[in-house]
Design an enzyme around this catalytic site. Structure first.
Site, mmCIF file in Angstrom:
data_model
loop_
_atom_site.group_PDB
_atom_site.id
_atom_site.type_symbol
_atom_site.label_atom_id
_atom_site.label_comp_id
_atom_site.label_asym_id
_atom_site.label_seq_id
_atom_site.Cartn_x
_atom_site.Cartn_y
_atom_site.Cartn_z
ATOM 1 N N ASP A 92 0.668 -1.313 -0.033
ATOM 2 C CA ASP A 92 -0.045 -0.062 0.111
ATOM 3 C C ASP A 92 0.890 1.377 0.112
ATOM 4 O O ASP A 92 2.099 1.330 0.434
ATOM 5 C CB ASP A 92 -0.881 -0.129 1.189
ATOM 6 N N SER A 93 0.380 2.260 -0.280
ATOM 7 C CA SER A 93 1.128 3.480 -0.565
ATOM 8 C C SER A 93 1.444 4.384 0.334
ATOM 9 O O SER A 93 2.409 5.521 0.221
ATOM 10 C CB SER A 93 0.368 4.370 -1.829
ATOM 11 N N TYR A 96 -3.181 5.780 3.025
ATOM 12 C CA TYR A 96 -4.384 5.486 3.969
ATOM 13 C C TYR A 96 -3.673 5.664 5.450
ATOM 14 O O TYR A 96 -4.028 6.256 6.414
ATOM 15 C CB TYR A 96 -4.827 3.932 3.951
ATOM 16 N N GLN A 194 -11.801 6.788 -5.399
ATOM 17 C CA GLN A 194 -12.317 7.220 -4.284
ATOM 18 C C GLN A 194 -13.759 8.053 -4.405
ATOM 19 O O GLN A 194 -14.261 7.471 -5.397
ATOM 20 C CB GLN A 194 -11.091 8.573 -3.770
ATOM 21 N N GLY A 221 -11.268 3.922 0.142
ATOM 22 C CA GLY A 221 -12.204 4.981 0.922
ATOM 23 C C GLY A 221 -13.444 4.257 1.591
ATOM 24 O O GLY A 221 -14.177 5.053 2.067
ATOM 25 N N ASP A 271 -7.726 -7.293 1.516
ATOM 26 C CA ASP A 271 -6.821 -7.414 2.777
ATOM 27 C C ASP A 271 -7.722 -6.822 4.016
ATOM 28 O O ASP A 271 -8.507 -5.884 3.509
ATOM 29 C CB ASP A 271 -5.574 -6.541 2.212
ATOM 30 N N HIS A 340 -5.063 -19.661 13.201
ATOM 31 C CA HIS A 340 -6.536 -19.956 13.095
ATOM 32 C C HIS A 340 -7.377 -19.047 12.028
ATOM 33 O O HIS A 340 -7.731 -19.393 11.015
ATOM 34 C CB HIS A 340 -7.145 -20.160 14.283
HETATM 35 N N1 PRF Z 1 -6.553 4.083 0.334
HETATM 36 C C1 PRF Z 1 -5.158 3.218 0.439
HETATM 37 N N2 PRF Z 1 -5.115 2.184 1.039
HETATM 38 C C2 PRF Z 1 -6.229 1.976 1.758
HETATM 39 C C3 PRF Z 1 -7.436 2.388 1.781
HETATM 40 C C4 PRF Z 1 -7.428 3.631 1.083
HETATM 41 O O1 PRF Z 1 -8.712 4.326 0.649
HETATM 42 C C5 PRF Z 1 -8.522 1.582 2.636
HETATM 43 C C6 PRF Z 1 -9.714 2.079 2.849
HETATM 44 N N3 PRF Z 1 -10.328 1.043 3.502
HETATM 45 C C7 PRF Z 1 -7.372 0.829 3.279
HETATM 46 N N4 PRF Z 1 -6.243 0.898 2.853
HETATM 47 N N5 PRF Z 1 -4.300 3.695 -0.136
#
Ligand code: PRF
Length: 376
Positions: A92-93, A96, A194, A221, A271, A340
């Protein structure tokens, strides 16, 4: 990356597919265990591979950038080598994670200034430097830098934020073109839809993202506190627009029921920290509902943790014993519960896939949703 759509369920939009990357195949629908700092918390590599057996796991740019830091990851030859994981990784970037640092960050058009949760030091993430960071970490799938709006979110804020996420997306795409792969294998880039809980914004964002014509698409989002029905309504609007021949990833979702409902709406990848985080708090997911293992009710219940025996811990240990480990605050308790829960989540998405391929997904899903909506 290649995506082969194998079957679409005749009664819903559920799909079964196969993603192929330089680190192997990913059978979809898939749940990706979260390994935030380069470890799926509490789970050894041997248990992860042999018992839980996911085709892909997740890492977080925000956390890895702060620790162990990029020079260590680069010297190691990327995250795969550093943690000795030879299957797929998605990062992930940070789009979030930095927003979760409310009070410790400032969002501007240029990017996000934030303070480290580790030592309070100040850092800056932009669409450009986050792409560079994800090249250095070296995941197989890398995410666009976006803004995840909170819930509830004022319409005008959601609209402005969505447009900024779209501008950031263009900056990510332009910058990535200048950045060669670092470790000799391909990295697939995913843009993120988004638009908060507004149908018109979601539609607009999905169209924008689809038009950038990337190899796979994500939805962000959601699962930020909105009622499940609103989440499903947004997923439905978006999957009607995102191309069918590309994988769709719903970020940060969710409960076992959320996952089945969103598979029904055409999502391929998920995830969530829920199976591991809840495990550490003593909550177990099963096909017949959830269990709070700390409850006194289990004190002398010597039956297996889960009769289904998906992973070896399920029949190796009893509920009474696991309850005892939690009461005594033994770390083994959290480890057993994590194995588990992840085993169960992976079983659930694999089973969904089997039923999609067999043509009886809708009936199976209805039965499972009823069964799992239960506290044991
Ligand atoms: N953007 C990014 N990662 C995320 C989300 C997002 O909106 C969410 C939203 N549930 C989880 N992980 N980049």
């Amino acid at each position: 990356m290649q995506f082969d759509l194998k079957t679409t369920d005749p009664k819903s939009k559920a799909r079964a597919g196969v993603i192929t990357t330089d680190h192997g195949t990913i059978e979809t629908p898939i749940f990706m265990p979260v390994g935030t700092v380069g470890t799926v918390k509490g789970v050894h590599q041997s248990e992860l591979k042999n018992e839980i057996n996911p085709d892909i796991i997740l890492g977080n740019t925000y956390h890895l950038y702060l620790r162990p830091k990029l020079d260590t990851l680069e010297k190691a030859g990327g995250l795969h080598k550093f943690m000795n994981w030879d299957r797929n990784i998605l990062t992930d970037s940070g789009g979030y994670q930095v927003y979760s640092l409310s009070g410790r960050r400032k969002i501007k058009e240029e990017g996000v200034k934030f303070k480290s949760h580790i030592d309070g030091s100040t850092h800056f993430f932009s669409p450009e430097n986050v792409m560079e960071t994800q090249r250095t970490i070296g995941a197989d799938i890398i995410m666009a830098f976006d803004e995840c709006t909170p819930y509830p979110c004022d319409y005008n804020y959601a609209k402005r934020s969505m447009h900024m996420t779209h501008r950031w997306l263009n900056r990510c795409i332009n910058h990535l073109e200048k950045l060669p792969y670092k470790y000799g294998y391909e990295q697939t880039f995913m843009p993120i839809v988004q638009g908060s809980t507004y149908k018109d914004l979601r539609k607009q964002s999905a169209e924008y993202i689809a038009n950038t014509n990337q190899q796979a698409n994500a939805i962000g989002g959601l699962s930020v506190g909105e009622p499940a029905e609103e989440m499903y309504a947004m997923t439905e609007v978006v999957t009607a627009i995102l191309p069918e021949d590309k994988p769709r990833y719903l970020m940060g979702v969710g409960t076992p029921i959320n996952i089945l409902e969103n598979i029904t709406l055409g999502i391929d990848m998920f995830d969530c920290v829920m199976p591991t985080r809840n495990a550490r708090n003593g909550m177990l997911f099963t096909a017949h509902g959830s269990i709070n293992i700390k409850n006194k009710k289990w004190e002398q219940d010597f039956s297996p943790i889960d009769e289904m025996g998906i992973t070896w811990v399920d029949t190796m240990y009893s509920k009474a014993y696991l309850r005892h480990l939690f009461a005594a605050k033994e770390m083994l308790g959290k480890q057993i519960a994590s194995i588990h829960n992840l085993g169960f989540y992976l079983w659930l998405t694999r089973e969904a896939r089997k039923h999609i391929l067999a043509g009886d997904f809708a009936e199976w899903k209805d039965k499972m949703v009823k069964q799992m909506d239960n506290r044991l």
